[in-house]
Enzyme design. Structure first.
Site, short mmCIF file in Angstrom:
data_model
loop_
_atom_site.label_atom_id
_atom_site.label_comp_id
_atom_site.label_asym_id
_atom_site.label_seq_id
_atom_site.Cartn_x
_atom_site.Cartn_y
_atom_site.Cartn_z
N ASP A 65 -30.19 -31.69 -0.63
CA ASP A 65 -29.80 -30.39 -1.20
C ASP A 65 -28.66 -29.80 -0.38
O ASP A 65 -28.29 -30.34 0.67
CB ASP A 65 -31.01 -29.45 -1.26
CG ASP A 65 -31.84 -29.45 0.00
OD1 ASP A 65 -31.32 -29.81 1.06
OD2 ASP A 65 -33.02 -29.08 -0.07
N HIS A 135 -42.37 -25.84 -1.68
CA HIS A 135 -41.15 -26.38 -2.30
C HIS A 135 -40.77 -27.73 -1.72
O HIS A 135 -41.08 -28.04 -0.57
CB HIS A 135 -39.98 -25.38 -2.24
CG HIS A 135 -39.32 -25.26 -0.91
ND1 HIS A 135 -38.60 -24.15 -0.54
CD2 HIS A 135 -39.25 -26.09 0.16
CE1 HIS A 135 -38.12 -24.31 0.67
NE2 HIS A 135 -38.50 -25.47 1.13
P1 PGA Z 1 -38.26 -26.44 8.03
O1 PGA Z 1 -37.92 -26.39 6.48
O2 PGA Z 1 -38.23 -27.88 8.44
O3 PGA Z 1 -37.16 -25.66 8.70
O4 PGA Z 1 -39.60 -25.83 8.22
C1 PGA Z 1 -38.62 -27.20 5.59
C2 PGA Z 1 -38.26 -26.86 4.17
O5 PGA Z 1 -38.04 -25.68 3.85
O6 PGA Z 1 -38.22 -27.78 3.32
#
Ligand code: PGA
Length: 240
Positions: A65, A135
């Protein structure tokens, strides 16, 4: 699904890096990689494993993304993040990097990305972190999903969670370009990563609820035939 619970971040990053390394250690492999704080120690390990290894000279690297509107050189862009933590430290060529360009027209960029994915037909491995709201990439909880690469409105929960990466007065993009579930589900292997106490509840819910719903995007991965979930002890509750 295979669940690997690691004692600490050292074990977590070693296990995850080894699995990713072995999944792409052949010519013509393709991998789709995430950003966020979770994969940073994994990328550190991967750099030390890959930096003198020529076996990755044909591997194609995609990103899951990207923030809409950000140039790849913008310090908040996911292209920048992946360059900083991985790509600039391993012996690969620019042509191997097939990253979403957040500065392009978003609709055109989605089509361009789908075409690039069609050329490899499917990913060997998709690696992903997990949002506290479940998500996957920027497929946020919703009534329906768009199957392929699309523009996503970033949820309030995710905006709040990601705020920590931005400076106080820095404006956060409200939209992202994200891979859809079709290409995630088509991947030969999916590796999910979660660490720290903030992920305990989402992991508990994923492992305990046997319901598939777009309101809890990670739940769709219950249907993937080759899913490995790697967590550290802080993200895992014994009481599941
Ligand atoms: P993070 O994000 O590794 O910073 O916890 C994960 C995500 O939002 O997919």
């Amino acid at each position: 699904m295979k669940l690997l619970v690691c004692e600490n971040i050292e074990e977590f990053s070693t296990v995850a890096a080894n699995l990713i390394y072995n999944s792409i250690h052949h010519s013509k492999a393709s991998v789709c990689l995430p950003t966020g704080s979770t994969p940073i120690p994994v990328y550190e390990k991967l750099v030390s494993m890959m930096q003198d290894d020529k076996a990755f000279a044909e591997v194609k690297f995609f990103n899951l993304d990207e923030y809409a509107g950000l140039e790849p050189t913008h310090h908040q862009s996911y292209a920048y993040f992946l360059n900083q933590h991985l790509y600039s430290h391993i012996p690969i060529r620019n042509e191997q990097l097939l990253l979403i360009n957040g500065a392009n027209d978003p609709q055109d960029e989605c089509k361009r990305y789908d075409t690039l994915i069609d050329e490899i037909s499917r990913f060997d491995v998709v690696v992903d972190g997990i949002g506290t709201n479940g998500h996957i990439a920027f497929n946020e909880p919703a009534d329906h999903f768009i199957p392929r690469t699309h523009i996503s409105e970033i949820s309030a929960t995710t905006l709040q969670a990601n705020r920590r990466f931005f400076k106080e007065n820095e404006i956060m993009p409200l939209q992202a370009i994200t891979l859809g579930f079709e290409d995630i589900m088509k991947a030969k292997k999916v590796i999910l990563l979660a660490t720290g106490p903030s992920k305990k509840e989402v992991i508990r819910r994923f492992l305990s609820e046997k319901k598939i719903t777009t309101q809890f995007p990670i739940s769709l991965l219950n249907m993937h035939p080759d899913l490995t979930l790697i967590v550290d002890s802080e993200a895992y509750s014994e009481s599941i």
